[in-house]
Design an enzyme around this catalytic site. Structure first.
Site, PDB file in Angstrom:
ATOM      1  N   GLU A  62     -12.176   1.944   3.666  1.00  0.00           N
ATOM      2  CA  GLU A  62     -11.260   2.368   4.726  1.00  0.00           C
ATOM      3  C   GLU A  62     -11.367   3.883   4.930  1.00  0.00           C
ATOM      4  O   GLU A  62     -10.469   4.644   4.585  1.00  0.00           O
ATOM      5  CB  GLU A  62      -9.815   1.969   4.406  1.00  0.00           C
ATOM      6  CG  GLU A  62      -8.922   2.056   5.638  1.00  0.00           C
ATOM      7  CD  GLU A  62      -7.448   1.878   5.318  1.00  0.00           C
ATOM      8  OE1 GLU A  62      -6.745   1.298   6.148  1.00  0.00           O
ATOM      9  OE2 GLU A  62      -7.012   2.337   4.254  1.00  0.00           O
ATOM     10  N   GLU A  91       0.818  -1.205   0.000  1.00  0.00           N
ATOM     11  CA  GLU A  91       0.000   0.000   0.000  1.00  0.00           C
ATOM     12  C   GLU A  91       0.858   1.264   0.000  1.00  0.00           C
ATOM     13  O   GLU A  91       1.469   1.604   1.014  1.00  0.00           O
ATOM     14  CB  GLU A  91      -0.931   0.025   1.209  1.00  0.00           C
ATOM     15  CG  GLU A  91      -1.852   1.243   1.208  1.00  0.00           C
ATOM     16  CD  GLU A  91      -2.813   1.277   2.377  1.00  0.00           C
ATOM     17  OE1 GLU A  91      -3.743   2.102   2.335  1.00  0.00           O
ATOM     18  OE2 GLU A  91      -2.633   0.486   3.334  1.00  0.00           O
TER      19      GLU A  91
END
Length: 308
Positions: free
Chosen positions: A282, A185
């Protein structure tokens, strides 16, 4: 008090209560009882619907499924008790929900670990990857999040990149026999200054160098809007190495429609590519309480409505 005055006062009191109750009812969100059919696998997390579903994780999972969400992600899953992990897994299996990512290891936000080439830090990381394999098996997860940590200011960027690639190759060798994938990420410079991995082309380069089905990209749309923008072209360029998406509007890192990102177009593009994986929600809620939680559900229905 005279009877007539008493009746008048009582009537006003009842009327006042009636108006108060009516106002209270009007202030409550209209909760859909019909399961929505989404085009993509959006994955809420625990706490996102705690006012509508209650504080119990199992109740929250069932609420998500009742609303039509077909996936779930939990960054903190590896730190939950084995008993709770097993319970959540059973509910997801029963409700036909796909388990999304959990964070696979300790993230070094302030000091270098993978970029440094430290043998001790590498051994620690790989040990945590091995332990995360067991968590993944328990909850039927396919993906786990990896963040390579802080830059090493004492090393040239090329040496740091080589160190990260070598460590990820070792990790891939652990994951491949189990058909598991770590997703790298990139995180934006504003929220997370000083991290080694920040851009999608950089993640793409690393994944190509590792050359493993167990090392792919987690393209967080919120982070990359801040870091580089040009979302759809960058998703297109990285497509072969993307295994997972995460969502958050900007500014604010809340649900789609709360900021500047045209999520309807982004989702339409991802869907047009035939993506069958998970898109993790998220982000926070732009409004508080039950009203804010219903607003999140409504925002996804709106942004997912791209086929009309």
């Amino acid at each position: 008090m005279k009877r007539r005055n008493f009746i008048t006062s009582a009537g006003l009191g009842v009327a006042g209560l009636s108006l108060a109750n009516e106002a209270s009812i009007k202030s409550q969100p209209s909760i859909s009882t019909t399961k929505h059919q989404f085009n993509l696998k959006y994955a809420p997390h625990l706490g996102m619907f705690k006012n509508l579903a209650g504080s119990d994780p199992i109740d929250q999972l069932n609420f998500m499924a009742d609303q039509g969400f077909t996936a779930f992600e939990d960054n903190g899953m590896r730190n939950r008790t084995v008993e709770l992990q097993s319970q959540m897994s059973k509910v997801m299996e029963k409700r036909n929900m796909t388990m999304g990512v959990f964070v696979a290891h300790t993230i070094y936000w302030k000091e270098p670990n993978l970029a440094s080439g430290s043998k001790e830090k590498r051994a620690e990381f790989l040990d945590e990857i091995k332990k995360s394999v067991e968590v993944a098996k328990r909850v039927n997860a396919k993906w786990m999040t990896v963040v390579p940590g802080h830059v090493d200011l004492r090393l040239n960027k090329a040496y740091q990149t080589a160190n990260v690639i070598e460590t990820l190759r070792h990790a891939s060798a652990i994951l491949e026999p189990h058909n598991l994938t770590m997703v790298l990420e990139p995180l934006n410079f504003r929220n997370h200054p000083g991290l080694f991995l920040s851009e999608s082309p950089q993640a793409f380069e690393i994944c190509k160098a590792v050359n493993s089905p167990s090392c792919k990209i987690l393209f967080d749309i919120y982070h990359q809007q801040i870091q580089e923008g040009n979302l759809i072209p960058n998703i297109e360029s990285c497509w072969d190495e993307i295994a997972y998406f995460q969502i958050g509007d900007n500014p604010g890192r809340n649900e789609p429609t709360s900021g500047e990102i045209n999520y309807k177009n982004v989702f339409k593009f991802i869907h047009s590519k035939g993506f069958e994986g998970v898109l993790g929600m998220e982000h926070g809620n732009s409004q508080v309480g039950k009203v804010g939680e219903q607003a999140v559900i409504d925002a996804y229905k709106e942004s997912d409505n791209f086929t009309d």
